[in-house]
Write a protein that holds these residues in place. Structure first.
Motif, short mmCIF file in Angstrom:
data_model
loop_
_atom_site.label_atom_id
_atom_site.label_comp_id
_atom_site.label_asym_id
_atom_site.label_seq_id
_atom_site.Cartn_x
_atom_site.Cartn_y
_atom_site.Cartn_z
N ASN A 254 56.25 33.06 -8.65
CA ASN A 254 57.46 33.82 -8.99
C ASN A 254 57.19 35.06 -9.84
O ASN A 254 58.00 35.44 -10.67
CB ASN A 254 58.50 32.92 -9.68
N LEU A 286 62.60 42.78 2.72
CA LEU A 286 62.55 41.42 2.17
C LEU A 286 61.74 41.38 0.87
O LEU A 286 62.13 40.72 -0.10
CB LEU A 286 61.96 40.44 3.19
N SER A 288 61.31 43.84 -1.15
CA SER A 288 62.13 44.53 -2.14
C SER A 288 63.24 43.60 -2.65
O SER A 288 63.54 43.57 -3.85
CB SER A 288 62.69 45.80 -1.50
N GLY A 289 63.84 42.82 -1.75
CA GLY A 289 64.85 41.85 -2.15
C GLY A 289 64.28 40.80 -3.10
O GLY A 289 64.94 40.38 -4.05
N TYR A 290 63.03 40.42 -2.86
CA TYR A 290 62.36 39.45 -3.74
C TYR A 290 62.30 39.94 -5.18
O TYR A 290 62.44 39.16 -6.12
CB TYR A 290 60.95 39.18 -3.20
N GLU A 291 62.10 41.24 -5.36
CA GLU A 291 61.95 41.81 -6.71
C GLU A 291 63.28 41.95 -7.45
O GLU A 291 63.29 42.12 -8.67
CB GLU A 291 61.33 43.21 -6.64
N LYS A 292 64.39 41.91 -6.71
CA LYS A 292 65.67 42.30 -7.30
C LYS A 292 66.09 41.38 -8.44
O LYS A 292 66.09 40.16 -8.31
CB LYS A 292 66.76 42.31 -6.23
N LEU A 293 66.47 41.98 -9.55
CA LEU A 293 66.87 41.19 -10.72
C LEU A 293 68.39 41.06 -10.80
O LEU A 293 69.11 41.91 -10.36
CB LEU A 293 66.35 41.87 -11.99
#
Lengths: 293, 293
Positions: A254, A286, A288-293
């Motif tokens: 993570n 995808l 980039s979505g993983y990084e989204k806070l």
């Protein structure tokens, strides 16, 4: 010559282990990381060895280095910018021993490199799989030339620090290798075993083809042959089935990834009139979505 | 009437909580799962309530049920096939209270359903977000018709068990809703917040469009209007930004997913001459890679 290494992960540790064998009268080595410790343990060929090379808290180091290897995760570059400025002088040689592309202008003294060190950072030790090599551009250096010479002639130092005439080509090839395998392992949360399935091989080939087309259309200096896809796939399929990639390990833990400097770099090379690249677009969105806070 | 519920996750627990209020002289309820326990806790509207409805170890139950709700994860169907055969008779009504499509023929007495229960299973309790509804095909049932009648007339039972004339339509719409949001949340390992980014909205719209085209080309009974994409996106964007999906929770917990019955079902509807569906193909390949052992 004052040599600094920032980062004590797989790349930093292996580099430190070898550069620590340099003659002390000529070279002073300082290893730095976020937290200080007395040394580090490397697991290699089934054997764990503790190396009592001190790792200093980077914020406590007041030295100025002639040669500085930045062997952190790529996103850390931004955070460390001021710190690094304060520990270098105008003629320092700052080697980006980092994954990806797209950060060369961070320091005027910056020197790109292509790093081949396969390892994994565990909680208590560094596991080193294969390779200990850093490739540099083929140019003259004030300090690095001497370092290269010594390393080449000292048989006790097992590290390839070499120049390559086709540096840009080598760099883009490494980037594309990473685009392929990092994407599919990170997004499927699985190791090299996924290449046993035809559909994954097809997907990875399409991703590589889209990426190579972008590089070839937009780079003035590099041409990647279509055969590179076969070369990359053979490499992936030769890996141990349980071996992950840096981005896979990041996602499993993570942690933030380096996608902006790998898949994102290729994606951003695209011009508006470029043909559709649906697989690369999906991968970048995808990740980039993983990084989204 | 003997009623069985297999599964004590979000769907099974909420259904059990309500069916437990049925008059005992007419209805005997048995809740079953992999492990026996004295009851279960539901968190709803900020309040945790323990329901002392016994959950039996499914392998210890020797009863035969007239109505059996299967409220497990879809992949468990295969494992439970023999067990379920042994606890039903020729006229039993077996309701698939499951995600996805593609398992209707598992039992001759099988009845498809569309389940609307949004919840999350935690270690110690079930968190119930919204909805408690099961939609059935519009046909006559031996036992279910009586159950529907009682539930409708008993004001203490808060569960919608209803028939729908447009059952196939409703079913495919639910499937497509799942294809869209489950794919992008599971693969980006992130919650509904990802729809705040335009690139993710575009990707999800493309995935929905590819999937709708496949359904419309290959289903004899269902036509999904292109407006459905707007409808789905509005729904996704209305969710709390920290809300996940069943497939997201599966991936975060390193559990197997139901992708074969959701994205995989749509993918397998495709004929060989179907136009390219690069986003769906990528999604299915990555989710398949995730499952690989």
């Amino acid at each position: 010559m004052k040599i600094g290494i920032i980062g004590a992960g797989a790349v930093g540790s292996i580099l430190a282990r070898e550069l620590n064998k340099l003659p002390e009268n000529e070279f002073q080595l300082t290893v730095m990381a976020r937290t200080a410790r007395n040394g580090f343990t490397v697991l290699e060929d089934g054997i764990k060895i503790f190396h009592d090379i001190p790792v200093h808290d980077i914020l406590s180091v007041k030295d100025t280095f002639d040669v500085l290897f930045i062997a952190t995760k790529t996103p850390a570059l931004l955070t460390l910018k001021e710190t690094i400025k304060n520990m270098t002088h105008g003629n320092s040689e700052i080697i980006y021993a980092l994954n990806g592309v797209g950060y060369d202008d961070m320091f005027v003294q910056g020197i790109p490199s292509v790093v081949y060190v396969s390892g994994q950072q565990h909680d208590e030790y560094i596991e080193h799989f294969v390779n200990q090599k850093i490739i540099l551009p083929d140019q003259s250096f004030t300090y690095l030339d001497r370092l290269i010479q010594i390393i080449e002639n000292d048989e006790s130092i097992h590290f390839d620090l070499v120049k390559d005439k086709h540096f840009e080509q080598v760099r883009y090839e490494k980037l594309l290798i990473n685009v392929g395998i990092n994407s599919v392992t990170a997004l499927s949360k699985n190791t090299a075993k996924i290449f046993e399935d035809d559909s994954m091989v097809r997907l990875t080939r399409t991703l590589l083809k889209e990426s190579i087309d972008i590089v070839n259309k937009n780079s003035q200096t590099v041409y990647i042959s279509p055969d590179f896809i076969d070369y990359a796939m053979e490499m992936y399929m030769s890996y141990p089935r349980e071996m992950g990639t840096s981005m896979y390990y990041d996602v499993m833990a993570n942690r933030t990834t380096e996608y902006q400097y790998i898949q994102g770099f290729v994606y951003n090379l695209k011009t508006d009139d470029h043909p559709p690249t649906p697989v690369l677009d999906t991968v970048v969105t995808l990740l980039s979505g993983y990084e989204k806070l």
